[in-house]
Design an enzyme around this catalytic site. Structure first.
Site, mmCIF file in Angstrom:
data_model
loop_
_atom_site.group_PDB
_atom_site.id
_atom_site.type_symbol
_atom_site.label_atom_id
_atom_site.label_comp_id
_atom_site.label_asym_id
_atom_site.label_seq_id
_atom_site.Cartn_x
_atom_site.Cartn_y
_atom_site.Cartn_z
ATOM 1 N N SER A 1 4.266 -7.577 -4.217
ATOM 2 C CA SER A 1 3.180 -7.483 -3.563
ATOM 3 C C SER A 1 3.465 -7.173 -2.102
ATOM 4 O O SER A 1 2.622 -6.865 -1.376
ATOM 5 C CB SER A 1 2.519 -8.842 -3.469
ATOM 6 O OG SER A 1 1.833 -9.078 -4.673
ATOM 7 N N LYS B 1 -2.137 -11.572 5.751
ATOM 8 C CA LYS B 1 -3.037 -11.477 4.425
ATOM 9 C C LYS B 1 -3.884 -12.664 4.376
ATOM 10 O O LYS B 1 -3.295 -13.910 4.538
ATOM 11 C CB LYS B 1 -1.596 -11.382 3.598
ATOM 12 C CG LYS B 1 -2.102 -11.332 1.821
ATOM 13 C CD LYS B 1 -0.688 -11.368 1.102
ATOM 14 C CE LYS B 1 -1.153 -11.149 -0.471
ATOM 15 N NZ LYS B 1 -0.134 -10.895 -1.367
ATOM 16 N N SER C 1 -0.399 -7.121 -3.812
ATOM 17 C CA SER C 1 -1.668 -7.641 -3.622
ATOM 18 C C SER C 1 -1.796 -7.776 -2.294
ATOM 19 O O SER C 1 -3.148 -8.035 -1.659
ATOM 20 C CB SER C 1 -1.763 -9.301 -4.036
ATOM 21 O OG SER C 1 -0.696 -9.954 -3.658
#
Length: 530
Positions: free
Chosen positions: A262, A161, A238
């Site tokens: 997330s 990420k 996210s």
């Protein structure tokens, strides 16, 4: 063994014997039983089988192709649609989820004759995403960073990420203006380094929602990553990029973060396994924060075994409980869940009990609306303390949704923040006392993936409803697993297990046991529904 709580078969009522033949074909395909496959395809020169490589005409050519290929890729059936064409013919379209990632579609025309039901024409397709989808990846390589030559994760590919430091690359955090102001990182974040040391390779840096302040998966600058499990659906955020990369088969592990859901929300939306770790169990150095009191590191994978391998590496050195407690159901009366999700969750719990799994009552954690509000205020206050100065200095850098969220955060007073923090502390103590060491069961999200084109108001309402569920792990600092064992109308929905602090691996082991009960090897239903 109890069936899963949602049927696989939709459309017209199937003619007698058709679905038996369909499932027999699927079983033969997965075991490469060539004689059975030959029997289930109609004999003669007119039988058809096509895919992206071309069309095979005639039973003998199809049989020769099967004999030479060495078996079909492992997969599961996600949904079956039946359309009758009389008593002795039907079109059957199956949506498949491939163990190596991505989804496929199998279309078969079945006819019944003297030898029973047989396929007379078939077409097979599989998702073939672009090598580098800019909505999924910020940068990728072959690999981008190679891991150690040996180790428990050798051969595993990791999507990182875009919040973690990867040496030689700046952190972008989903915002072009943020990326433009960053310098290349001098070293890997510890969470990245641990995976590399265990032999995994980093194949790329994957997208995130802006500053990780969303669970939708939308990014106005780079686009919305696809959701292979729900075409046209939001991917969840996210950790949207790592989740989609794993779901597509472009990575085996997604290294992600979870502040308010997330990891768990994209896992739920895309039918993946996800683990949010105990708060503080995995070092957060080299990570762009959002709300440090709640920020955690986590991982996503297509299967529980891969997730366990990554978790064992990432949690090395962290204290871990020897076993998980008994299961208990969270009282969801105040969650405001929609009917389909509430129904499928209730049926899942019933299936566990019917299979002999002990579910030790219901836990009243308090009003989930009040818990979410206290969580929301404290998270927002911390997010503004982390990023407020940068946002103020870069007007227009954020998209409308996340900008509005930060604008709300900027108006929270010190007294409001302190009051909410006191409420969170009181809630944490109350929940721990009432849970009594049990592992808490609840849905991972309030819905399946909303449409990617859904209006902002609808997405925000879905976010608030989901955070009423996910905030429970945030408030308590407990680990949480999302297990892909539920569906609503064919779309995946995760089952959440919130374990005891430092019970990350034990909770994941328990989730695997639950999944084994809820996802038997045999098809869960052979009944078509009107």
């Amino acid at each position: 063994m109890a069936p899963p709580p949602s049927p696989l078969v939709a459309g017209d009522p199937a003619p007698d014997g058709l679905l038996d033949a369909f499932w027999a074909y699927e079983a033969a395909l997965m075991t490469d039983d060539l004689p059975a496959l030959d029997r289930l395809f109609a004999p003669g020169p007119d039988t058809l089988r096509g895919d992206a490589a071309g069309l095979l005409v005639g039973h003998d050519r199809i049989a020769a192709y099967r004999a030479a290929r060495g078996g079909a890729p492992s997969r599961t059936i996600a949904r079956v649609h039946v359309r009758r064409a009389g008593d002795d013919a039907a079109l059957v379209v199956a949506v498949t989820r491939n163990d190596a990632g991505g989804v496929g579609q199998q279309t078969q025309l079945w006819r019944r004759g003297p030898a029973g039901w047989q396929v007379t024409a078939a077409h097979v397709s599989h998702t073939a995403p672009a090598a580098l989808d800019a909505s999924v990846w910020r940068v990728a390589g072959t690999p981008l960073v190679d891991g150690a030559p040996s180790g428990p994760l050798r051969g595993r590919r990791v999507a990182v990420k875009d919040l973690f430091a990867v040496a030689g690359h700046p952190i972008g955090a989903g915002v072009p203006a943020f990326l433009a102001g960053r310098s290349p990182e001098p070293a890997h974040a510890p969470a990245v380094q641990a995976l590399l040391d265990a032999g995994a390779s980093v194949v790329g840096i994957a997208r995130t929602d802006e500053l990780a302040y969303s669970v939708a998966g939308r990014n106005p600058h780079y686009g919305t990553p696809p959701n292979p499990a729900v075409p046209g659906g939001l991917p969840g955020g996210s950790s949207s990029g790592p989740a989609t990369a794993v779901a597509l088969g472009q990575a085996d592990v997604g290294l992600a973060t979870d502040t308010a859901g997330s990891v768990r929300v994209p896992a739920s939306y895309q039918g993946l396994w996800g683990l949010r770790t105990t708060h503080g169990a995995v070092p957060r150095d080299g990570l762009v924060p959002l709300a440090p009191s709640y920020d955690t590191v986590g991982w996503l994978a297509r299967d529980a075994a891969t997730l366990l391998d990554a978790a064992c590496v990432g949690l090395a050195g962290a204290p871990q409980r020897a076993g998980a407690g008994r299961l208990a159901v969270v009282d969801l009366a105040s969650a405001g869940l929609g009917g389909p999700v509430a129904d499928v969750f209730a049926r899942t719990v019933d299936a566990l009990v019917a299979a002999g799994v002990e579910v030790d009552g219901t836990v009243d954690v308090g009003d989930l609306r009040d818990l979410y509000e206290a969580f929301r205020v404290t998270q927002a206050a911390e997010a503004w303390r982390q990023h407020g100065a940068w946002i103020t200095a870069h007007p227009g850098a954020l998209g409308a949704d996340v900008a509005a969220r930060f604008a709300t955060a900027s108006r929270i007073t010190a007294d409001e923040s302190a009051g909410a923090a006191a409420e969170v502390a009181a809630a944490r103590a109350r929940i721990e006392a009432r849970a009594g060491g049990r592992v808490l069961l609840l849905p991972s999200a309030s819905s399946t993936a909303p449409e990617a084109t859904a209006p902002t108001a609808e997405v925000e309402a879905s976010r608030a409803a989901t955070l009423r569920l996910t905030c429970l792990a945030g408030i308590t600092g407990r680990p949480a697993v999302s297990a892909p064992v539920m569906t609503v109308d064919g779309a995946p929905l995760g089952l959440g297990l919130v374990g005891e602090r430092d019970g990350d691996l034990a909770t994941l082991a328990l989730a695997r046991q639950v999944a084994a009960v809820l996802r038997p090897a045999n098809p869960p239903t052979r009944e078509a529904r009107p």
